[in-house]
Scaffold this motif. Structure first.
Motif, PDB file in Angstrom:
ATOM      1  N   UNK A  80       0.898  -1.683   0.630  1.00 23.92           N
ATOM      2  CA  UNK A  80      -0.060  -0.277   0.132  1.00 23.92           C
ATOM      3  C   UNK A  80       0.654   1.072   0.277  1.00 23.92           C
ATOM      4  N   UNK A  81       1.657   1.088   0.544  1.00 26.10           N
ATOM      5  CA  UNK A  81       2.598   2.258   0.440  1.00 26.10           C
ATOM      6  C   UNK A  81       3.337   2.900  -1.082  1.00 26.10           C
ATOM      7  N   UNK A  82       3.275   1.838  -1.864  1.00 27.96           N
ATOM      8  CA  UNK A  82       3.278   2.397  -3.016  1.00 27.96           C
ATOM      9  C   UNK A  82       2.776   3.091  -3.257  1.00 27.96           C
ATOM     10  N   UNK A  83       1.230   3.764  -3.296  1.00 30.59           N
ATOM     11  CA  UNK A  83       0.322   4.724  -3.463  1.00 30.59           C
ATOM     12  C   UNK A  83       0.305   6.212  -2.898  1.00 30.59           C
ATOM     13  N   UNK A  84       1.465   5.954  -1.836  1.00 28.28           N
ATOM     14  CA  UNK A  84       1.859   7.251  -0.825  1.00 28.28           C
ATOM     15  C   UNK A  84       0.798   7.629  -0.664  1.00 28.28           C
ATOM     16  N   UNK A  85       0.158   8.819  -0.701  1.00 31.47           N
ATOM     17  CA  UNK A  85      -0.611   9.220   0.008  1.00 31.47           C
ATOM     18  C   UNK A  85      -2.287   9.958  -0.346  1.00 31.47           C
ATOM     19  N   UNK A  86      -1.785   9.020  -1.764  1.00 31.89           N
ATOM     20  CA  UNK A  86      -3.302   8.716  -3.204  1.00 31.89           C
ATOM     21  C   UNK A  86      -4.184   8.087  -3.553  1.00 31.89           C
ATOM     22  N   UNK A  87      -4.117   7.101  -3.430  1.00 31.23           N
ATOM     23  CA  UNK A  87      -5.243   5.952  -2.857  1.00 31.23           C
ATOM     24  C   UNK A  87      -5.198   5.101  -1.539  1.00 31.23           C
ATOM     25  N   UNK A  88      -6.525   5.087  -1.072  1.00 30.74           N
ATOM     26  CA  UNK A  88      -6.856   3.970   0.242  1.00 30.74           C
ATOM     27  C   UNK A  88      -7.529   2.960   0.235  1.00 30.74           C
ATOM     28  N   UNK A  89      -7.306   1.894   0.423  1.00 32.79           N
ATOM     29  CA  UNK A  89      -8.603   1.070   0.673  1.00 32.79           C
ATOM     30  C   UNK A  89      -9.545   1.232   1.739  1.00 32.79           C
TER      31      UNK A  89
END
Length: 173
Positions: A34-43
């Motif tokens: 999940x850290x690959x998405x930075x602060x851009x995506x949430x699950x």
């Protein structure tokens, strides 16, 4: 005031390889990436309002407030999106942001607040905002007024971290 489906048209839900491509981020979150998405995506985990089953949807964090531990997401498919309706039925849920989990409560924002959020988003990410609006069928001339109008029709949801959580999602003892 509740949102309605006032957009010129709602995009069709993806099928086939497009659906698979949109599901790929879920697999990456589940694999601990999940850290690959930075602060851009949430699950977002959400419970089916009819089935009671756990579902997952990846959403863009339109904005993130680290001090208040809240995230704003938008329903590009309108108020009829399953995740949106599921949150309406059960607003307390869980999200994954990076590799951390947060218990959150969904707050459904009024259209005027959506207008402000969309105008701010368009200032920060003008190309993405234009593409999003075009995808949803909103006429956007690049001016702030057109983004505000789109924002009034797009349902926005603020996900507030539950009381008793640290900023990083660990529960206090």
């Amino acid at each position: 005031m509740a949102h309605s489906d006032t957009a010129p048209h709602r995009p069709r839900l993806p099928a086939g390889w497009r659906r698979l491509a949109l599901r790929l981020p879920i697999m990456l979150f589940r694999a601990g990436l999940g850290r690959l998405f930075g602060k851009r995506l949430v699950l977002l985990h959400h419970m089916g309002r009819v089935s009671g089953l756990d579902h997952m949807t990846v959403l863009e964090a339109v904005s993130y407030d680290p001090t208040g531990a809240s995230w704003i997401v938008a329903s590009g498919f309108g108020v009829k999106a399953d995740w949106y309706q599921n949150l309406r039925a059960r607003p307390k849920t869980l999200i994954q942001f990076g590799n951390r989990y947060h218990a959150v409560t969904a707050r459904f924002l009024p259209p005027d607040e959506g207008a402000e959020i969309m105008a701010d988003y368009a200032r920060r990410r003008p190309r993405t905002a234009r593409r999003l609006c075009a995808f949803m069928g909103f006429p956007v001339d690049g001016g702030e007024a057109s983004f505000r109008e789109a924002g009034r029709a797009i349902p926005f949801v603020r996900l507030d971290a539950a009381e008793g959580q640290h900023r990083h999602g660990r529960e206090r003892a």
